[in-house]
Design an enzyme around this catalytic site. Structure first.
Site, mmCIF file in Angstrom:
data_model
loop_
_atom_site.group_PDB
_atom_site.id
_atom_site.type_symbol
_atom_site.label_atom_id
_atom_site.label_comp_id
_atom_site.label_asym_id
_atom_site.label_seq_id
_atom_site.Cartn_x
_atom_site.Cartn_y
_atom_site.Cartn_z
ATOM 1 C CG ASP A 51 23.754 82.619 35.238
ATOM 2 O OD1 ASP A 51 24.899 82.157 35.348
ATOM 3 O OD2 ASP A 51 23.459 83.526 34.426
ATOM 4 C CB SER A 52 26.571 77.505 36.392
ATOM 5 O OG SER A 52 26.800 77.725 37.776
ATOM 6 C CG ASP A 90 25.593 84.643 38.422
ATOM 7 O OD1 ASP A 90 26.428 85.561 38.568
ATOM 8 O OD2 ASP A 90 25.878 83.538 37.926
ATOM 9 C CE LYS A 120 29.382 85.477 38.829
ATOM 10 N NZ LYS A 120 28.829 85.301 37.455
ATOM 11 C CD GLU A 122 27.233 86.242 32.538
ATOM 12 O OE1 GLU A 122 27.072 86.396 31.307
ATOM 13 O OE2 GLU A 122 27.106 85.143 33.111
ATOM 14 C CD GLU A 189 33.027 81.575 32.705
ATOM 15 O OE1 GLU A 189 32.286 82.315 33.372
ATOM 16 O OE2 GLU A 189 32.658 80.472 32.246
HETATM 17 O O1 KIV Z 1 27.226 80.889 36.989
HETATM 18 C C1 KIV Z 1 28.365 80.550 37.371
HETATM 19 O O2 KIV Z 1 28.577 79.463 37.907
HETATM 20 C C2 KIV Z 1 29.462 81.477 37.157
HETATM 21 C C3 KIV Z 1 30.847 80.969 37.379
HETATM 22 C C4 KIV Z 1 31.237 80.072 36.286
HETATM 23 C C5 KIV Z 1 31.812 82.059 37.586
HETATM 24 O O3 KIV Z 1 29.249 82.591 36.803
#
Ligand code: KIV
Length: 271
Positions: A51-52, A90, A120, A122, A189
């Protein structure tokens, strides 16, 4: 023998075996078809549709605005490109922290509509029931502890997490809970390297670090950062393998000059 030579599709059991065999796991983020195809061909084992994308694609300051629809669009683009890599997506902020049913529904939408291989999420014990529900439905889940950007307003900044004993202790408990819930891996992280190493040694599932030192079982970077596309983000852990922003700027400036001078297109570049 390295997995790169023999494997058709990277699976969760394969990454677990890689840890057992002491082979480090490589993960990079990907958000679009063209880049994902190149990373897959290069042998990256896991493509993380992070989600980056909110930061590097959409220009937001945080990952919070990302919606499930946004993530499905990016994840489907990456999944169409990856022949060999595992595609890990994510779940975005707000899609899984509420009820178990919400989490399950978001997970199923991502799997069905994007065609990814794993998800993934969090967080640790706070969301463990929701993680268990997703795993029980047959979907592989990777945890994410330490600096969890979806909680940035609780942390207050993007600094190193778990430097204090109480937070380090909670992280260790969370990591164990994620493993017991059935997660196949966990991203760590921005935490101290000695803590990440201790957690990695205590778990049978692999840890994938970002800013968490060399003791992790694998590493992940945001692809735009490691290619030098992002210009003003320079954390200590980041290694830039290219300076793409400079190269693109030069190429675009040359194009502008060629168009204006009439050099482009030439005789061979027209019908
Ligand atoms: O969203 C993302 O890119 C991440 C990484 C920084 C692990 O979760």
């Amino acid at each position: 023998m390295s997995v790169n030579k023999v494997i058709k599709r990277i699976s969760t059991s394969l990454v677990r075996d890689m840890k057992k065999n002491g082979e480090k796991i490589s993960m990079l983020t990907a958000y679009d078809f063209s880049t994902a195809r190149i990373l897959d061909q290069a042998g990256v084992e896991i493509l993380l549709v992070g989600d980056s994308a909110a930061n590097v694609f959409a220009g937001y300051d945080t990952t919070l605005p990302m919606t499930l629809d946004h993530m499905i669009y990016h994840a489907a683009s990456v999944a169409r490109a990856a022949q060999r890599a595992m595609v890990l997506a994510d779940l975005p902020f707000g899609s899984y922290q509420g009820s178990t049913e919400d989490a399950y529904n978001a997970a199923v939408r991502m799997m069905k509509e994007a065609g990814v291989h794993a998800l993934k999420l969090e967080g640790g014990l706070e969301i463990i029931d929701n993680i268990k529900k997703i795993i029980q439905s047959g979907i592989p889940v990777c945890g994410h502890l330490g600096l969890t950007p979806q909680s940035i307003y609780q942390f207050g900044d993007f600094g190193v997490r778990a430097k204090q004993e109480t937070e380090a202790l909670k992280l260790k408990e969370d990591a164990l809970a994620l493993q017991e819930a059935g997660c196949f891996a966990v991203v760590l992280e921005k935490i101290p390297a000695n803590l990440a190493e201790e957690v990695s040694k205590s778990l049978t599932i692999p840890t994938i670090g970002i800013g968490a030192g060399a003791g992790c079982d694998g590493q992940v970077l945001v692809v735009n950062d490691m290619l030098g596309l992002t210009q003003d983000f320079k954390p200590k852990f980041l290694r830039r393998y290219l300076q793409l922003a400079e190269d693109i700027k030069q190429a675009a400036a040359q194009y502008v000059s060629d168009v204006k001078s009439g050099d482009y297109p030439n005789q061979n570049e027209q019908y």
